[in-house]
Design an enzyme around this catalytic site. Structure first.
Site, PDB file in Angstrom:
ATOM      1  N   CYS A  29     118.499  21.492   7.275  1.00 37.76           N
ATOM      2  CA  CYS A  29     119.575  22.445   7.555  1.00 37.76           C
ATOM      3  C   CYS A  29     120.006  22.979   6.205  1.00 37.76           C
ATOM      4  O   CYS A  29     120.733  22.317   5.469  1.00 37.76           O
ATOM      5  CB  CYS A  29     120.744  21.766   8.270  1.00 37.76           C
ATOM      6  SG  CYS A  29     122.138  22.909   8.537  1.00 37.76           S
ATOM      7  N   CYS A  65     123.948  23.694   5.845  1.00 36.15           N
ATOM      8  CA  CYS A  65     124.944  22.619   5.878  1.00 36.15           C
ATOM      9  C   CYS A  65     124.260  21.302   6.230  1.00 36.15           C
ATOM     10  O   CYS A  65     123.543  20.737   5.417  1.00 36.15           O
ATOM     11  CB  CYS A  65     126.062  22.962   6.867  1.00 36.15           C
ATOM     12  SG  CYS A  65     127.420  21.801   6.810  1.00 36.15           S
ATOM     13  N   SER A  66     124.445  20.824   7.455  1.00 38.20           N
ATOM     14  CA  SER A  66     123.920  19.498   7.790  1.00 38.20           C
ATOM     15  C   SER A  66     123.686  19.331   9.289  1.00 38.20           C
ATOM     16  O   SER A  66     123.809  18.229   9.806  1.00 38.20           O
ATOM     17  CB  SER A  66     124.906  18.433   7.305  1.00 38.20           C
ATOM     18  OG  SER A  66     126.180  18.669   7.868  1.00 38.20           O
ATOM     19  N   CYS A  67     123.384  20.422   9.998  1.00 37.22           N
ATOM     20  CA  CYS A  67     123.169  20.320  11.442  1.00 37.22           C
ATOM     21  C   CYS A  67     122.000  19.371  11.722  1.00 37.22           C
ATOM     22  O   CYS A  67     120.995  19.380  11.015  1.00 37.22           O
ATOM     23  CB  CYS A  67     122.892  21.698  12.037  1.00 37.22           C
ATOM     24  SG  CYS A  67     124.371  22.727  12.012  1.00 37.22           S
TER      25      CYS A  67
END
Lengths: 226, 105
Positions: A131, A134-136
């Protein structure tokens, strides 16, 4: 751009009385060298916001505790269960790749409203998930993302030099293997379906599931027998 | 041509990946739990959380840790939506800091 100034902030010119720990009743003597870090301020913000939301009845203290306990139980077990089933049942594997939500429902799992695409590794193609923004991450299937998944290095480089990144994880991808990198978003998540390793012919589904680690489901490593 | 924003780092050069996992501090777990509960209450969606993180600005983005960014974004959005007021937040932070309030789930 909106962006409020951080609320409740104050001049950081004085030593604070509160500790940095988790229990606000546990008071350390002032530690000026540590007191003024943003960490302390965000912890304070977390306590204040939580306290206000409980007071307003948005959720209860018990719900907060239950959610934290639930979080501690999360891991890649559900993702591993899906993969192990796919390894022993070709029909399930095809359904999982075609429509992960309904396939998972066969095992009693509700994948929720955000689509999860299952990318099947083959001898010709290896998949890797990142991702970049971000951090999905498919938390329901894998638990919380590891620190490296959220790091600047991984987010930046996974799409630029994925073979070099994989090599850092000890994974060599042959030059003639097609390497596909998938960039997750808030509305689309990915799960890698790794190849069943050689030497696992006699294994039960439960034994196979143990070979399926978090990292193999992100695509940075490959499962190995034993 | 649109300029790349600071959170949009895909494809940039960066150092080696630190593969060690550092675990989560209890306060970080609380921030995560807070987000999940606010999501369930439809008060805060994941894309809103990210929008709030992106609006922190490049300096804060780089200076803050992962869950510090979350907490700053969540707080700003709760203020925007008037779920909480800035005055009560400031007062509550001061009370907690002074040790006048101690309850915590």
């Amino acid at each position: 751009m909106s962006g409020h100034e951080s609320p409740g902030g104050h001049d950081h010119g004085h030593p604070h009385g509160h500790g940095h720990g988790e229990d606000p009743t546990h008071r350390h003597p002032p530690q000026p060298d540590l007191e003024d870090t943003p960490l302390a301020r965000h912890q304070l913000m977390q306590m204040a916001v939580t306290s206000l939301l409980i007071e307003k009845g948005v959720f209860s203290a018990g719900e907060m505790r239950a959610q934290i306990e639930h979080m501690d139980t999360l891991g890649p077990a559900r993702g591993a269960e899906l993969v192990a089933r796919a390894w022993v049942d070709d029909g399930f594997r095809e359904r999982l790749v075609a429509d992960s939500k309904s396939a998972a429902a066969e095992l009693g799992m509700d994948l929720g409203p955000i689509p999860i695409l299952v990318m099947e590794n083959t001898p010709e193609t290896h998949h890797l998930v990142v991702c970049t923004l971000c951090s999905c991450y498919p938390r329901f299937l894998l638990g919380l993302p590891p620190d490296w998944y959220k790091s600047r290095s991984y987010r930046s480089r996974a799409v630029r030099e994925p073979r070099a990144v994989l090599a850092e994880f000890g994974t060599e991808i042959a030059p003639d293997t097609d390497l596909r990198v998938h960039d997750s978003t808030a509305d689309m998540r990915y799960l890698v379906l790794p190849m069943r390793p050689a030497g696992t012919d006699g294994m039960s589904e439960a034994e196979l599931a143990k070979l399926v680690t978090r990292d193999t489901l992100i695509g940075v490593t490959m499962p190995r027998a034993g | 041509m649109t300029e790349r924003r600071h959170h949009d780092m895909g494809g940039l050069e960066a150092g080696l990946v630190d593969r060690e996992d550092h675990g989560k501090a209890p306060w970080e777990k609380r921030v995560d739990a807070l987000m999940v509960l606010l999501g369930k209450r439809k008060l805060l969606a994941v894309d809103e959380l990210r929008r709030g993180i992106e609006e922190l600005g490049a300096d804060a983005y780089d200076r803050y840790g992962y869950y510090e960014r979350w907490m700053a974004s969540m707080t700003n959005i709760l203020l925007e939506k008037k779920v909480i007021e800035v005055s009560e937040l400031g007062a509550r932070m001061a009370e907690i800091e002074a040790g006048a309030r101690r309850e915590l789930p």
